[in-house]
Design a protein around this motif. Sequence first.
Motif, mmCIF file in Angstrom:
data_model
loop_
_atom_site.group_PDB
_atom_site.id
_atom_site.type_symbol
_atom_site.label_atom_id
_atom_site.label_comp_id
_atom_site.label_asym_id
_atom_site.label_seq_id
_atom_site.Cartn_x
_atom_site.Cartn_y
_atom_site.Cartn_z
ATOM 1 N N LEU A 109 0.829 -1.207 0.000
ATOM 2 C CA LEU A 109 0.000 0.000 0.000
ATOM 3 C C LEU A 109 0.860 1.253 0.000
ATOM 4 O O LEU A 109 2.036 1.202 0.353
ATOM 5 C CB LEU A 109 -0.909 0.026 1.242
ATOM 6 C CG LEU A 109 -1.899 -1.123 1.397
ATOM 7 C CD1 LEU A 109 -2.575 -1.049 2.755
ATOM 8 C CD2 LEU A 109 -2.923 -1.098 0.283
ATOM 9 N N VAL A 110 0.257 2.341 -0.388
ATOM 10 C CA VAL A 110 0.879 3.657 -0.243
ATOM 11 C C VAL A 110 -0.104 4.523 0.531
ATOM 12 O O VAL A 110 -1.290 4.211 0.648
ATOM 13 C CB VAL A 110 1.235 4.295 -1.607
ATOM 14 C CG1 VAL A 110 2.315 3.505 -2.322
ATOM 15 C CG2 VAL A 110 0.020 4.437 -2.496
ATOM 16 N N ARG A 111 0.384 5.614 1.078
ATOM 17 C CA ARG A 111 -0.455 6.468 1.912
ATOM 18 C C ARG A 111 -1.688 6.971 1.160
ATOM 19 O O ARG A 111 -2.767 7.129 1.718
ATOM 20 C CB ARG A 111 0.364 7.643 2.446
ATOM 21 C CG ARG A 111 -0.358 8.356 3.561
ATOM 22 C CD ARG A 111 0.550 8.964 4.595
ATOM 23 N NE ARG A 111 1.599 8.119 5.102
ATOM 24 C CZ ARG A 111 1.452 7.261 6.112
ATOM 25 N NH1 ARG A 111 0.292 7.110 6.681
ATOM 26 N NH2 ARG A 111 2.478 6.559 6.541
ATOM 27 N N GLY A 169 -7.365 -4.211 -0.105
ATOM 28 C CA GLY A 169 -6.878 -5.477 -0.653
ATOM 29 C C GLY A 169 -6.858 -5.455 -2.172
ATOM 30 O O GLY A 169 -5.904 -5.925 -2.802
ATOM 31 N N LYS A 170 -7.910 -4.904 -2.767
ATOM 32 C CA LYS A 170 -7.972 -4.807 -4.227
ATOM 33 C C LYS A 170 -6.871 -3.891 -4.754
ATOM 34 O O LYS A 170 -6.224 -4.210 -5.757
ATOM 35 C CB LYS A 170 -9.343 -4.283 -4.666
ATOM 36 C CG LYS A 170 -10.460 -5.278 -4.492
ATOM 37 C CD LYS A 170 -11.788 -4.677 -4.897
ATOM 38 C CE LYS A 170 -12.933 -5.634 -4.638
ATOM 39 N NZ LYS A 170 -14.236 -5.025 -4.965
ATOM 40 N N LEU A 171 -6.666 -2.763 -4.092
ATOM 41 C CA LEU A 171 -5.623 -1.830 -4.522
ATOM 42 C C LEU A 171 -4.244 -2.473 -4.428
ATOM 43 O O LEU A 171 -3.419 -2.335 -5.341
ATOM 44 C CB LEU A 171 -5.673 -0.553 -3.676
ATOM 45 C CG LEU A 171 -6.871 0.358 -3.899
ATOM 46 C CD1 LEU A 171 -6.900 1.470 -2.848
ATOM 47 C CD2 LEU A 171 -6.840 0.950 -5.295
ATOM 48 N N ALA A 172 -3.977 -3.184 -3.347
ATOM 49 C CA ALA A 172 -2.680 -3.839 -3.173
ATOM 50 C C ALA A 172 -2.479 -4.925 -4.227
ATOM 51 O O ALA A 172 -1.387 -5.065 -4.781
ATOM 52 C CB ALA A 172 -2.570 -4.431 -1.770
ATOM 53 N N GLN A 173 -3.518 -5.666 -4.532
ATOM 54 C CA GLN A 173 -3.418 -6.731 -5.531
ATOM 55 C C GLN A 173 -3.173 -6.147 -6.920
ATOM 56 O O GLN A 173 -2.336 -6.654 -7.671
ATOM 57 C CB GLN A 173 -4.679 -7.581 -5.533
ATOM 58 C CG GLN A 173 -4.608 -8.751 -6.487
ATOM 59 C CD GLN A 173 -5.852 -9.608 -6.431
ATOM 60 O OE1 GLN A 173 -6.898 -9.186 -5.948
ATOM 61 N NE2 GLN A 173 -5.755 -10.819 -6.932
ATOM 62 N N GLU A 174 -3.881 -5.071 -7.266
ATOM 63 C CA GLU A 174 -3.668 -4.429 -8.555
ATOM 64 C C GLU A 174 -2.238 -3.915 -8.679
ATOM 65 O O GLU A 174 -1.593 -4.085 -9.715
ATOM 66 C CB GLU A 174 -4.658 -3.273 -8.739
ATOM 67 C CG GLU A 174 -6.087 -3.713 -8.955
ATOM 68 C CD GLU A 174 -7.067 -2.553 -8.935
ATOM 69 O OE1 GLU A 174 -6.629 -1.378 -8.878
ATOM 70 O OE2 GLU A 174 -8.275 -2.817 -8.971
ATOM 71 N N ARG A 175 -1.739 -3.287 -7.607
ATOM 72 C CA ARG A 175 -0.376 -2.765 -7.631
ATOM 73 C C ARG A 175 0.627 -3.911 -7.791
ATOM 74 O O ARG A 175 1.605 -3.804 -8.523
ATOM 75 C CB ARG A 175 -0.078 -1.966 -6.366
ATOM 76 C CG ARG A 175 1.293 -1.317 -6.393
ATOM 77 C CD ARG A 175 1.497 -0.320 -5.279
ATOM 78 N NE ARG A 175 0.650 0.854 -5.487
ATOM 79 C CZ ARG A 175 -0.431 1.142 -4.756
ATOM 80 N NH1 ARG A 175 -0.770 0.390 -3.752
ATOM 81 N NH2 ARG A 175 -1.150 2.209 -5.020
ATOM 82 N N SER A 176 0.387 -5.023 -7.123
ATOM 83 C CA SER A 176 1.266 -6.176 -7.219
ATOM 84 C C SER A 176 1.302 -6.720 -8.641
ATOM 85 O O SER A 176 2.370 -7.067 -9.158
ATOM 86 C CB SER A 176 0.801 -7.265 -6.251
ATOM 87 O OG SER A 176 1.545 -8.437 -6.441
ATOM 88 N N GLN A 177 0.161 -6.788 -9.285
ATOM 89 C CA GLN A 177 0.095 -7.281 -10.659
ATOM 90 C C GLN A 177 0.832 -6.343 -11.609
ATOM 91 O O GLN A 177 1.537 -6.794 -12.517
ATOM 92 C CB GLN A 177 -1.356 -7.448 -11.096
ATOM 93 C CG GLN A 177 -2.071 -8.584 -10.404
ATOM 94 C CD GLN A 177 -3.549 -8.629 -10.700
ATOM 95 O OE1 GLN A 177 -4.124 -7.674 -11.229
ATOM 96 N NE2 GLN A 177 -4.189 -9.726 -10.344
#
Length: 96
Positions: free
Chosen positions: A57-59, A79-87
């Motif tokens: 995550l970011v702030r 969770g969705k944001l973290a998963q998108e960033r990971s992809q």
Amino acid sequence: MIALETAPKVAVAPARSVTTVEQVIKGLRAMVRALFNRRHLAELNDMTDRELLDIGLVRGDLTTVMHMPLHVDPTTQLGKLAQERSQIMSAARHVC
């Protein structure tokens, strides 16, 4: 004898409809869960930027979910944001 008279009788279970009361209870549970999880945003907000990055995550993600409607569960959105960033990061590593 007519063919319809010899056909076996099949019992059909009545369809169970969801009552309005059940819908209201389900909605209230979701709202309470979302509000409870919103309290955990304060704990995440106390983390350093590096700690947030460790969990994907970011702030700005915290700010984004704080401005969502109260009935939206912030943990699901994070969770969705973290998963998108990971992809995205994974795809970027494969390009180079």
